[in-house]
Motif scaffolding. Structure first.
Motif, PDB file in Angstrom:
ATOM      1  N   GLY A   1      31.670  12.937 -16.231  1.00  0.00           N
ATOM      2  CA  GLY A   1      32.653  11.856 -16.182  1.00  0.00           C
ATOM      3  C   GLY A   1      32.285  10.709 -17.102  1.00  0.00           C
TER       4      GLY A   1
ATOM      5  N   CYS B   1      40.525   4.907 -14.266  1.00  0.00           N
ATOM      6  CA  CYS B   1      39.339   5.342 -13.506  1.00  0.00           C
ATOM      7  C   CYS B   1      39.320   4.707 -12.118  1.00  0.00           C
ATOM      8  CB  CYS B   1      38.072   4.967 -14.260  1.00  0.00           C
ATOM      9  SG  CYS B   1      37.668   6.035 -15.638  1.00  0.00           S
TER      10      CYS B   1
ATOM     11  N   ILE C   1      42.368   6.111  -9.877  1.00  0.00           N
ATOM     12  CA  ILE C   1      42.153   7.488  -9.421  1.00  0.00           C
ATOM     13  C   ILE C   1      41.004   7.542  -8.416  1.00  0.00           C
ATOM     14  CG2 ILE C   1      41.497   9.805 -10.162  1.00  0.00           C
ATOM     15  CD1 ILE C   1      42.886   9.212 -12.830  1.00  0.00           C
ATOM     16  N   SER C   2      39.966   6.740  -8.628  1.00  0.00           N
ATOM     17  CA  SER C   2      38.858   6.693  -7.674  1.00  0.00           C
ATOM     18  C   SER C   2      39.326   6.212  -6.306  1.00  0.00           C
ATOM     19  CB  SER C   2      37.750   5.774  -8.192  1.00  0.00           C
ATOM     20  OG  SER C   2      37.190   6.278  -9.383  1.00  0.00           O
TER      21      SER C   2
ATOM     22  N   PHE D   1      35.339  15.481  -7.544  1.00  0.00           N
ATOM     23  CA  PHE D   1      36.358  14.577  -8.094  1.00  0.00           C
ATOM     24  C   PHE D   1      35.864  13.133  -8.087  1.00  0.00           C
ATOM     25  CE2 PHE D   1      39.497  17.942  -7.952  1.00  0.00           C
ATOM     26  CZ  PHE D   1      40.377  17.576  -8.968  1.00  0.00           C
TER      27      PHE D   1
ATOM     28  N   CYS E   1      35.503  11.017 -11.505  1.00  0.00           N
ATOM     29  CA  CYS E   1      36.436   9.901 -11.736  1.00  0.00           C
ATOM     30  C   CYS E   1      35.749   8.540 -11.689  1.00  0.00           C
ATOM     31  CB  CYS E   1      37.571   9.939 -10.709  1.00  0.00           C
ATOM     32  SG  CYS E   1      38.590  11.428 -10.801  1.00  0.00           S
ATOM     33  N   SER E   2      34.697   8.428 -10.889  1.00  0.00           N
ATOM     34  CA  SER E   2      34.039   7.129 -10.740  1.00  0.00           C
ATOM     35  C   SER E   2      33.014   6.861 -11.834  1.00  0.00           C
ATOM     36  CB  SER E   2      33.350   7.045  -9.370  1.00  0.00           C
ATOM     37  OG  SER E   2      32.266   7.961  -9.294  1.00  0.00           O
TER      38      SER E   2
END
Length: 392
Positions: A244, A264, A267-268, A290, A294-295
């Protein structure tokens, strides 16, 4: 590698809750990890003037010594306050001294593609996190907690011995004193961009580290997973953050760090809320991967965003230190608040129902949601000011 200990604290959190510090509350235990993270950021900001005065080499060597010393002292700890001092305070102070040199070298080495370089360098945090968790899991099972920590200490010592000469190579100019920056600039509080940016980073820091602290214990307590299964889900999350961070650096270079930071964060937040619905091992694996992926940009992207918002580059160091110093209090209190929201009921064989984790899950999701709204406001304001398109 020292920063990797922040991501690995979920393994320690689970072990402490169920074994070594089982008489302490989850909130009290989480203070150990958050104090470490707090000192990493706060001391990193305060050490800026030392860097300007030519103390780069002293900080590099002193920071590594403090981290390694803290790890070995942790292996001798017998109760909560000793763990707190060794793992929270000593290792946090050492990592804070290393924080500025690591970021400064990136800034001095790259005038362009800085977001990409930032993503590549910080991806090493995930590598360190995975190595530490695997060592901790295997050796605590076979030889116990003290030797597991000592092995981690030897790993850190070996990495330091190899890294210090490399990081000192070609840095003779950094030993010369430069104009030391101020620690405080009151005019920053009249700058809307500074205030919104600080609100963005503070909001996200409140929730960012919570899943890393509690995913493994959730797997054991709520889903009846074995310790080994739960830790390897945490390893999966940290491994995903490696990729990521790399991808985020590339995307930010193409689409702009602020635009990428918003997505980001948003989504997080969605992933954090989705964690509430997890009721199986496979579901937790998916959420963990995920989340890690994402994070990855929640820590790397702000460092790339802030220089583009500062109206006077001569005050950049001061304002970065102020903003991160304020945000460090969010890192300090976020996971303990989540731990205080953790339910106290007990299910079959001492396990807790999923509903007990609703508080931490909602806390992380809501903090990241608020953070995404602040980032969106900052992005919208920046787009209108520059009138150069949406990719900023």
């Amino acid at each position: 590698m020292p920063r990797g200990f922040t991501l690995t604290f979920g393994a320690f959190q689970t072990y402490y809750q169920r074994n070594f510090l089982k008489d302490s509350t989850p909130s009290a235990i989480s203070w150990i990890g958050t104090v470490q993270s707090f000192f990493l950021i706060l001391v990193g900001c305060l050490s800026g003037p030392l860097f300007d005065k030519g103390w780069y080499r002293v900080m590099l060597i002193g920071g590594n010594v403090a981290v390694v010393f803290g790890i070995f002292m942790l292996s001798l700890a017998k109760n909560y306050w000793q763990v707190f001092l060794a793992q929270g305070v000593c290792m946090g102070l050492g990592a804070g001294l290393l924080y500025v040199p690591s970021l400064a070298l990136i800034g001095l080495s790259f005038s362009t593609r800085r977001s990409l370089a930032q993503g590549i360098v910080t991806s090493g945090i995930a590598v360190g996190g995975v190595a530490y968790i695997i060592a901790f899991d295997r050796i605590t099972t076979s030889s116990g907690f003290p030797w597991a920590v000592r092995v981690m200490g030897f790993i850190s010592l070996g990495i330091a011995i190899m890294a210090i000469p490399t990081l000192l190579y070609g840095t003779s100019s950094l030993a010369k004193a430069r104009s030391a920056r101020k620690l405080w600039d009151m005019t920053a509080f009249k700058d809307a961009n500074f205030l919104i940016f600080t609100a963005c980073s503070s909001s996200t820091f409140f929730g960012y580290i919570v899943p890393y602290f509690y995913i493994a214990s959730f797997g054991q307590d709520a889903l009846n997973l074995s310790r080994n299964q739960a830790l390897y889900i945490l390893i999966g999350a940290i491994s995903a953050s490696f990729f990521g961070r790399l991808l985020v650096g590339f995307v930010a270079h193409r689409l702009g760090p602020l635009f990428t930071w918003f997505w980001c964060t948003a989504i997080s937040a969605v992933v954090s809320f989705s964690w509430i619905a997890v009721d199986s091992r496979n579901g937790l694996i998916v959420i963990g991967v995920f989340w890690g992926f994402c994070s990855g940009g929640l820590v790397t992207l702000p460092a790339a965003v802030f220089p583009t918002l500062c109206p006077d580059q001569r005050r950049l160091g001061t304002r970065v230190g102020m903003s991160w110093g304020i945000s460090s209090f969010a890192s300090l209190t976020g996971p303990p608040i989540a731990g205080a929201l953790l339910g106290k009921s007990s299910g079959p064989a001492g396990h807790q129902p999923r509903s007990d984790y609703l508080g931490p899950q909602l806390w992380a999701g809501c903090c990241l949601l608020v953070g995404s709204l602040f980032v969106f406001a900052l992005w919208l304001k920046t787009v209108k000011q520059r009138n150069q398109g949406i990719f900023v």
